[in-house]
Design a protein around this motif. Structure first.
Motif, PDB file in Angstrom:
ATOM      1  N   GLY A  71      -5.617  -1.856  -2.291  1.00  0.00           N
ATOM      2  CA  GLY A  71      -4.643  -2.726  -1.633  1.00  0.00           C
ATOM      3  C   GLY A  71      -5.361  -3.670  -0.687  1.00  0.00           C
ATOM      4  N   LYS A  72      -4.624  -4.295   0.203  1.00  0.00           N
ATOM      5  CA  LYS A  72      -5.142  -5.198   1.222  1.00  0.00           C
ATOM      6  C   LYS A  72      -6.040  -6.293   0.659  1.00  0.00           C
ATOM      7  N   GLY A  76       0.795  -1.209   0.000  1.00  0.00           N
ATOM      8  CA  GLY A  76       0.000   0.000   0.000  1.00  0.00           C
ATOM      9  C   GLY A  76       0.832   1.265   0.000  1.00  0.00           C
ATOM     10  N   ASP A 132      -7.845   7.264  -1.661  1.00  0.00           N
ATOM     11  CA  ASP A 132      -7.094   6.099  -1.185  1.00  0.00           C
ATOM     12  C   ASP A 132      -8.085   5.043  -0.691  1.00  0.00           C
ATOM     13  N   ASN A 168       0.679   4.157  -2.880  1.00  0.00           N
ATOM     14  CA  ASN A 168       0.382   5.558  -2.572  1.00  0.00           C
ATOM     15  C   ASN A 168       1.498   6.482  -3.035  1.00  0.00           C
ATOM     16  N   CYS A 182      -7.094   1.778  -0.212  1.00  0.00           N
ATOM     17  CA  CYS A 182      -6.294   0.627   0.225  1.00  0.00           C
ATOM     18  C   CYS A 182      -7.027  -0.170   1.302  1.00  0.00           C
ATOM     19  N   THR A 184      -1.052  -4.491  -5.083  1.00  0.00           N
ATOM     20  CA  THR A 184      -1.767  -3.226  -4.940  1.00  0.00           C
ATOM     21  C   THR A 184      -1.844  -2.556  -6.306  1.00  0.00           C
TER      22      THR A 184
END
Length: 435
Positions: free
Chosen positions: A264-265, A118, A237, A122, A239, A274
């Motif tokens: 992400g995640k 992540g 964002d 970013n 994530c 990601t």
């Protein structure tokens, strides 16, 4: 005997901080008692190095496993990648197929870049957005990783990031000349953001769409218009929030589209992948700068993500984990009411949490982890829901939690001393040096 703690003592001597991730440090849960390391993970169960089995009703790999640990369909795909080769001089075709899928899920977007964490994603998004806008300054709201561009928020302002998830983050090692390049604003405070834009040459607005509270009516729309009116690149964002309430980004719920978003995640159910997804006019700026990494080309990540998205589309797990999270939050409140304890709940349903309205809040949090660990649960004051969390599993956990709350009630009434009940130091509430 706790093999995990013994290994962690060794780790702190040879690994700065002891672990690679702050959120997995044992001190964040139960200092000197937390099992620390796992030997196996399946569905919502984790086995430690001593062979003890636990039900994970806490952070589920820091929110990476919506479908539970060790999903068979995804693991079979990954096993096949291992058999046929994970790396090559050629590129893997799966990254193209995955980019196509993410654009299909996000029809407002045209292009995709991939990474494996992540923080990297970013940082990539910020690099591209700065290149596209031609401006250096970034306005941020939320948690966006560990890189210099983000941590520079705390240069000359030790409290800059305190309200953006983690307090006490020290910017030592971040070049001082980055001071003032990243400026924070509080969620739902449009006027603060508007003033930043008026008083600084902001090129990028980067924010989490939703974490602990919902956006006020019209807030995200006003942010979008502010960005448009001032030629600012808007990044959402996702994530943490992506795929937890919709098939894709949570901003779908609010009818607002960014210029870029970051996933992400959840996207590969525990495997490293990601993505930065965005509009062509912005994403093409990646060609004017340098963004490149060897292991962003490995095959496991995109292959796992493709299968994960296939399972998501078929099973719609966001519906279940959202409903379950709402159920858990409701039960927490009922338990607190029944024991005359005051708690505050927070987070989207699938990432729900609570905190005690007490000066002994961290001690009570530590006590919950301590007592539930004895009962075979990995528990804290947050619960990241997954499809392996059945109602019977959750109800049994809630019964045990109720018992712990009854003891905490006695502490609040001064019939017991919480200090006498703790078998370890109090857990940490933010960033601290642990070596």
């Amino acid at each position: 005997m706790n093999k995990g703690q013994n290994l962690y003592k060794k780790a702190k001597k040879i690994i700065p901080g002891g672990t690679m991730l702050l959120s997995k440090r044992p001190e964040m849960f139960l200092p000197e008692k937390w099992p620390s390391y796992y030997s196996k993970a399946q569905e919502c169960y984790v086995w430690d190095l001593d062979g003890n089995k636990y039900t994970d009703v806490s952070i589920m790999g820091i929110g990476t496993n919506i479908l539970g640990y060790g999903n068979k369909e995804i693991d079979e795909v990954v096993s096949n990648v291992v058999k046929t080769g994970n790396m090559s001089t050629f590129n893997c075709p799966e990254e193209v197929y995955l980019a196509e899928k993410l654009i299909e899920i996000n029809p407002w977007a045209d292009m995709v870049r991939f990474a494996r964490s992540g923080g990297e994603a970013n940082a990539i998004a910020i690099r591209i957005a700065r290149a596209a806008s031609g401006k250096d300054k970034v306005a941020i709201c939320g948690y966006h990783g560990w890189h210099d561009w983000y941590l520079s928020t705390n240069l000359g302002n030790d409290e800059g990031l305190d309200q953006h998830l983690l307090p006490g983050l020290n910017p030592v090692g971040v070049p001082n000349h980055l001071k003032g390049s990243t400026l924070p604003f509080l969620y739902n405070d449009y006027e603060e953001l508007e003033n930043l834009v008026k008083n600084h040459d902001i090129g990028v607005i980067k924010m989490e769409v939703q974490r602990n509270q919902s956006p006020k009516e019209g807030y995200l729309q006003k942010v979008r218009k502010l960005a448009d009116d001032n030629n600012i690149v808007l990044i959402f964002d996702e994530c943490t929030s992506g795929f937890r309430e919709t098939y894709g980004p949570i901003f779908k719920k609010y009818g607002v589209e960014p210029d870029m978003t970051v996933f992400g995640k959840t996207i590969a159910n525990g495997y490293a992948l990601t993505a930065v997804v965005g509009k062509r006019a912005v994403m093409e700026a990646a060609q004017n700068t340098f963004i490149s990494s060897t292991f962003w080309t490995e095959r496991i990540g995109p292959s796992a993500a493709l299968k994960t998205l296939e399972v998501f589309e078929r099973e719609k797990p966001w519906e279940y984990i959202t409903e379950l999270g709402g159920y858990i939050t409701k039960k927490w409140k009922e338990i607190a009411d029944n024991t005359n304890l005051k708690i505050n709940t927070f987070g989207i349903p699938a990432l729900t949490g609570f905190s005690f309205a007490s000066e002994d809040a961290l001690k009570y949090k530590t006590f919950i982890t301590q007592e539930l660990l004895k009962k075979g649960y990995l528990a804290s004051t947050v619960l990241y829901s997954c499809t392996a969390h059945t109602i019977p599993i959750i109800d049994l956990y809630l019964e045990e939690l109720h018992t712990v709350f009854l003891t905490i009630e006695k502490c609040e009434n001064e019939n017991l001393r919480i200090d006498d009940l703790l078998e370890s130091p109090v857990c940490h509430g933010g960033f601290k040096r642990l070596n």
